[in-house]
Design a protein around this motif. Sequence first.
Motif, PDB file in Angstrom:
ATOM      1  N   LEU A  13      -3.908  -5.721   0.014  1.00 27.15           N
ATOM      2  CA  LEU A  13      -5.230  -5.897  -0.608  1.00 27.15           C
ATOM      3  C   LEU A  13      -5.660  -4.643  -1.363  1.00 27.15           C
ATOM      4  CD1 LEU A  13      -7.057  -7.755   2.301  1.00 27.15           C
ATOM      5  CD2 LEU A  13      -6.335  -8.739   0.105  1.00 27.15           C
ATOM      6  N   LEU A  14      -5.427  -3.500  -0.763  1.00 23.35           N
ATOM      7  CA  LEU A  14      -5.805  -2.234  -1.381  1.00 23.35           C
ATOM      8  C   LEU A  14      -5.015  -1.989  -2.668  1.00 23.35           C
ATOM      9  CD1 LEU A  14      -7.389   0.437  -1.178  1.00 23.35           C
ATOM     10  CD2 LEU A  14      -5.469   1.335   0.122  1.00 23.35           C
ATOM     11  N   LEU A  15      -3.713  -2.223  -2.619  1.00 21.62           N
ATOM     12  CA  LEU A  15      -2.889  -2.027  -3.815  1.00 21.62           C
ATOM     13  C   LEU A  15      -3.303  -2.996  -4.918  1.00 21.62           C
ATOM     14  CD1 LEU A  15       0.511  -1.451  -2.015  1.00 21.62           C
ATOM     15  CD2 LEU A  15      -0.804   0.265  -3.286  1.00 21.62           C
ATOM     16  N   ALA A  16      -3.597  -4.226  -4.548  1.00 24.24           N
ATOM     17  CA  ALA A  16      -4.057  -5.203  -5.540  1.00 24.24           C
ATOM     18  C   ALA A  16      -5.381  -4.763  -6.156  1.00 24.24           C
ATOM     19  CB  ALA A  16      -4.190  -6.580  -4.896  1.00 24.24           C
ATOM     20  N   GLY A  19      -4.994  -2.644  -8.970  1.00 26.25           N
ATOM     21  CA  GLY A  19      -4.323  -3.251 -10.108  1.00 26.25           C
ATOM     22  C   GLY A  19      -2.811  -3.276  -9.994  1.00 26.25           C
ATOM     23  N   LEU A  20      -2.291  -3.085  -8.784  1.00 28.25           N
ATOM     24  CA  LEU A  20      -0.846  -3.074  -8.578  1.00 28.25           C
ATOM     25  C   LEU A  20      -0.391  -4.396  -7.963  1.00 28.25           C
ATOM     26  CD1 LEU A  20      -0.790   0.519  -7.106  1.00 28.25           C
ATOM     27  CD2 LEU A  20       0.063  -0.153  -9.365  1.00 28.25           C
ATOM     28  N   ASP A  21       0.751  -4.891  -8.380  1.00 29.31           N
ATOM     29  CA  ASP A  21       1.314  -6.122  -7.836  1.00 29.31           C
ATOM     30  C   ASP A  21       2.220  -5.795  -6.659  1.00 29.31           C
ATOM     31  OD1 ASP A  21       0.152  -7.791  -9.793  1.00 29.31           O
ATOM     32  OD2 ASP A  21       1.792  -7.362 -11.177  1.00 29.31           O
ATOM     33  N   VAL A  22       2.004  -6.453  -5.549  1.00 31.88           N
ATOM     34  CA  VAL A  22       2.862  -6.279  -4.382  1.00 31.88           C
ATOM     35  C   VAL A  22       3.927  -7.369  -4.429  1.00 31.88           C
ATOM     36  CG1 VAL A  22       2.967  -6.230  -1.861  1.00 31.88           C
ATOM     37  CG2 VAL A  22       0.988  -5.258  -3.052  1.00 31.88           C
ATOM     38  N   VAL A  23       5.190  -6.961  -4.505  1.00 35.81           N
ATOM     39  CA  VAL A  23       6.282  -7.928  -4.627  1.00 35.81           C
ATOM     40  C   VAL A  23       7.026  -8.146  -3.324  1.00 35.81           C
ATOM     41  CG1 VAL A  23       6.570  -7.511  -7.101  1.00 35.81           C
ATOM     42  CG2 VAL A  23       7.899  -6.171  -5.452  1.00 35.81           C
ATOM     43  N   ALA A  24       6.834  -7.257  -2.343  1.00 36.10           N
ATOM     44  CA  ALA A  24       7.534  -7.408  -1.060  1.00 36.10           C
ATOM     45  C   ALA A  24       6.910  -6.489  -0.026  1.00 36.10           C
ATOM     46  CB  ALA A  24       9.014  -7.080  -1.227  1.00 36.10           C
ATOM     47  N   GLU A  25       7.221  -6.769   1.228  1.00 33.56           N
ATOM     48  CA  GLU A  25       6.800  -5.939   2.354  1.00 33.56           C
ATOM     49  C   GLU A  25       8.000  -5.734   3.262  1.00 33.56           C
ATOM     50  OE1 GLU A  25       3.595  -7.689   4.518  1.00 33.56           O
ATOM     51  OE2 GLU A  25       2.419  -8.070   2.717  1.00 33.56           O
ATOM     52  N   ASP A  99      -7.509   7.883   3.787  1.00 31.69           N
ATOM     53  CA  ASP A  99      -7.905   8.244   2.426  1.00 31.69           C
ATOM     54  C   ASP A  99      -7.312   7.325   1.358  1.00 31.69           C
ATOM     55  OD1 ASP A  99      -9.295  10.388   3.515  1.00 31.69           O
ATOM     56  OD2 ASP A  99      -7.626  11.796   3.227  1.00 31.69           O
ATOM     57  N   LEU A 100      -6.546   6.328   1.763  1.00 29.40           N
ATOM     58  CA  LEU A 100      -5.885   5.462   0.782  1.00 29.40           C
ATOM     59  C   LEU A 100      -6.869   4.770  -0.160  1.00 29.40           C
ATOM     60  CD1 LEU A 100      -3.009   3.825   2.842  1.00 29.40           C
ATOM     61  CD2 LEU A 100      -2.762   5.294   0.824  1.00 29.40           C
ATOM     62  N   ALA A 101      -8.008   4.357   0.364  1.00 28.90           N
ATOM     63  CA  ALA A 101      -8.970   3.613  -0.467  1.00 28.90           C
ATOM     64  C   ALA A 101      -9.486   4.431  -1.644  1.00 28.90           C
ATOM     65  CB  ALA A 101     -10.141   3.124   0.388  1.00 28.90           C
ATOM     66  N   THR A 102      -9.528   5.750  -1.500  1.00 34.12           N
ATOM     67  CA  THR A 102     -10.051   6.599  -2.577  1.00 34.12           C
ATOM     68  C   THR A 102      -8.951   7.383  -3.296  1.00 34.12           C
ATOM     69  OG1 THR A 102     -10.499   8.382  -1.004  1.00 34.12           O
ATOM     70  CG2 THR A 102     -12.302   6.826  -1.462  1.00 34.12           C
ATOM     71  N   ALA A 103      -7.730   7.198  -2.892  1.00 34.47           N
ATOM     72  CA  ALA A 103      -6.607   7.918  -3.529  1.00 34.47           C
ATOM     73  C   ALA A 103      -6.273   7.278  -4.876  1.00 34.47           C
ATOM     74  CB  ALA A 103      -5.387   7.883  -2.616  1.00 34.47           C
ATOM     75  N   PRO A 104      -5.774   8.060  -5.818  1.00 34.34           N
ATOM     76  CA  PRO A 104      -5.411   7.521  -7.133  1.00 34.34           C
ATOM     77  C   PRO A 104      -4.055   6.796  -7.108  1.00 34.34           C
ATOM     78  CG  PRO A 104      -4.988   9.872  -7.085  1.00 34.34           C
ATOM     79  CD  PRO A 104      -5.619   9.520  -5.767  1.00 34.34           C
ATOM     80  N   LEU A 105      -3.979   5.726  -6.328  1.00 31.50           N
ATOM     81  CA  LEU A 105      -2.715   5.020  -6.126  1.00 31.50           C
ATOM     82  C   LEU A 105      -2.125   4.489  -7.431  1.00 31.50           C
ATOM     83  CD1 LEU A 105      -3.509   3.097  -2.836  1.00 31.50           C
ATOM     84  CD2 LEU A 105      -2.083   5.140  -3.109  1.00 31.50           C
ATOM     85  N   ALA A 106      -2.943   3.967  -8.300  1.00 32.97           N
ATOM     86  CA  ALA A 106      -2.432   3.432  -9.563  1.00 32.97           C
ATOM     87  C   ALA A 106      -1.769   4.531 -10.383  1.00 32.97           C
ATOM     88  CB  ALA A 106      -3.544   2.758 -10.363  1.00 32.97           C
ATOM     89  N   ALA A 107      -2.350   5.716 -10.392  1.00 37.43           N
ATOM     90  CA  ALA A 107      -1.752   6.828 -11.145  1.00 37.43           C
ATOM     91  C   ALA A 107      -0.429   7.261 -10.522  1.00 37.43           C
ATOM     92  CB  ALA A 107      -2.732   8.013 -11.186  1.00 37.43           C
TER      93      ALA A 107
END
Length: 112
Positions: A13-16, A19-25, A99-107
């Motif tokens: 959910l967080l990655l989505a 704006g990131l697509d999750v393709v597998a876990e 801190d994942l929710a506020t980290a710049p994951l998309a970057a």
Amino acid sequence: MDDDPTFRRLARLLLAAHGLDVVAEAGSVADALSTARRVRPTAALVDVELPDGDGFALASELTALDWSPRVVVTSVQSGRRFRAEAERSGAEAFVLKADLATAPLAAWLAVG
């Protein structure tokens, strides 16, 4: 990659939301490597502690794959050595799970 299915759901959910697509876990190092070779993801979020190995070693293996996926390593534990180990593994960053929710994951994880 995380052994906790609840965290994997939240991470999806967080990655989505970033704006990131999750393709597998995956819930283990072995599953992560097998899945990565099959799916060829462009990026991965990897937990430090997995039931069958170390997330930093997994990050090293993932970043060494032919297509060089981007990796962010995460944990509930903190420590200066984690950031250094993440850098040595080829990961883009180490970030605390809190801190994942506020980290710049998309970057860190987006390719392009």
